[in-house]
Design a protein around this motif. Structure first.
Motif, short mmCIF file in Angstrom:
data_model
loop_
_atom_site.label_atom_id
_atom_site.label_comp_id
_atom_site.label_asym_id
_atom_site.label_seq_id
_atom_site.Cartn_x
_atom_site.Cartn_y
_atom_site.Cartn_z
N ILE A 1 0.90 -1.06 -0.14
CA ILE A 1 -0.12 -0.06 0.44
C ILE A 1 0.22 1.02 0.16
CG2 ILE A 1 -1.61 1.60 1.55
CD1 ILE A 1 -3.28 -1.03 2.54
N THR A 2 1.96 1.28 0.64
CA THR A 2 3.63 2.14 0.69
C THR A 2 3.81 2.52 0.08
OG1 THR A 2 3.63 2.21 3.62
CG2 THR A 2 4.88 3.32 1.79
N ILE A 3 4.06 1.32 -1.75
CA ILE A 3 4.31 2.26 -2.75
C ILE A 3 3.45 1.94 -3.68
CG2 ILE A 3 6.09 0.71 -4.48
CD1 ILE A 3 7.47 0.71 -1.61
N ALA A 4 2.04 1.55 -3.43
CA ALA A 4 1.31 2.37 -4.39
C ALA A 4 0.84 3.15 -4.24
CB ALA A 4 -0.35 0.84 -3.87
N LEU A 5 0.79 4.07 -3.12
CA LEU A 5 0.84 5.41 -2.78
C LEU A 5 1.99 6.37 -3.53
CD1 LEU A 5 -1.17 5.43 0.62
CD2 LEU A 5 -1.84 5.41 -1.75
N ILE A 6 2.76 5.91 -3.25
CA ILE A 6 3.81 6.82 -3.64
C ILE A 6 4.29 6.87 -5.27
CG2 ILE A 6 6.92 7.26 -3.10
CD1 ILE A 6 6.00 6.25 -0.12
N SER A 7 3.72 5.83 -6.08
CA SER A 7 4.74 5.39 -7.17
C SER A 7 3.87 6.88 -8.01
CB SER A 7 3.77 4.24 -7.47
OG SER A 7 4.31 4.07 -8.26
N PRO A 8 2.27 6.70 -8.00
CA PRO A 8 2.01 8.12 -8.31
C PRO A 8 3.09 9.20 -8.57
CG PRO A 8 0.10 6.64 -7.66
CD PRO A 8 1.46 6.94 -6.97
N VAL A 9 2.69 9.22 -7.05
CA VAL A 9 3.38 10.57 -7.17
C VAL A 9 4.79 10.88 -7.68
CG1 VAL A 9 4.46 12.20 -5.38
CG2 VAL A 9 2.42 11.32 -4.94
N CYS A 10 6.07 9.90 -7.50
CA CYS A 10 7.02 9.70 -8.65
C CYS A 10 6.88 9.36 -9.60
CB CYS A 10 7.88 8.40 -8.42
SG CYS A 10 8.05 8.26 -6.27
N ALA A 11 6.25 8.77 -10.32
CA ALA A 11 5.47 9.05 -11.90
C ALA A 11 5.33 10.54 -12.60
CB ALA A 11 4.25 8.84 -12.12
N TYR A 12 4.20 11.17 -11.59
CA TYR A 12 3.56 12.93 -12.35
C TYR A 12 5.08 13.07 -11.80
CZ TYR A 12 2.32 17.42 -11.84
OH TYR A 12 2.18 19.12 -12.03
N LEU A 13 6.16 13.69 -10.72
CA LEU A 13 7.40 14.10 -11.29
C LEU A 13 8.50 14.12 -12.14
CD1 LEU A 13 7.77 14.20 -6.90
CD2 LEU A 13 7.46 16.54 -8.08
#
Length: 186
Positions: A54-66
């Motif tokens: 869940i932690t990785i699932a939540l952080i992944s899209p933020v990284c993708a946007y950046l």
């Protein structure tokens, strides 16, 4: 204390792998990058546990946007929701390594299907629907309107490719996870 440190370490390794793969595969397109991201999500949840997934699932899209992989900031929340659905279903249905092996492909198909459905509904139907309505002159208050080229691109990006990348990445994870479990003695 030892378990918490181990969880932090393993989750950090998964996050580092995710960020590295996003950066390296960005030029290769959605099919490659999305498959890699889904593989890391699946490995995190199957190897480290639900909270790591869940932690990785939540952080992944933020990284993708950046990194400029996610096409618009408005898609970050739907991607988070889709990713969380993917990892939660994968873990709940596939279970731990002690569950029967037949549950894994069933879990993968169910999790990928739900992720696809969630992303399609939230991005294509809701976000693009609202933005299209705003472009057609409907009163929507202060809704941020997506540019017409983005409205054409989002339905393509958030349709079938999402299902394929989840299936491919999940299949890779199902093949790799037993080897990693053995290597890590889990």
């Amino acid at each position: 204390m030892r378990k918490k440190v181990l969880w932090i370490t393993e989750t950090a390794v998964m996050l580092a792998l995710l960020v590295t793969l996003q950066a390296l595969t960005k030029p290769m397109g959605q099919l490659v990058t999305g498959s890699c991201v889904n593989a890391v999500l699946a490995i995190a949840v199957l190897l480290v546990g639900m909270s790591s997934g869940i932690t990785i699932a939540l952080i992944s899209p933020v990284c993708a946007y950046l990194f400029g992989i996610a096409p618009n900031f408005v898609t970050v929340l739907p991607i988070m929701i889709g990713n969380v659905c993917f990892v939660v279903l994968l873990r709940l249905i596939a279970g731990s390594s002690h569950k029967p092996i037949w549950r894994q492909p069933v879990a993968l198909v169910a999790a990928a299907g739900v992720k696809f459905a969630v992303l399609y509904l939230l991005v294509v139907e809701v976000i693009c629907g609202i933005a299209s309505g705003a472009l057609l002159g409907k009163k929507l208050g202060d809704v941020v309107v997506l540019a017409p080229p983005m409205l054409k691109m989002l339905p393509t990006m958030f349709a079938w490719p999402q299902l394929f990348t989840a299936l491919i990445g999940g299949a890779v994870a199902l093949l790799i996870t037993p080897v990693l479990r053995k290597a890590l003695r889990k």
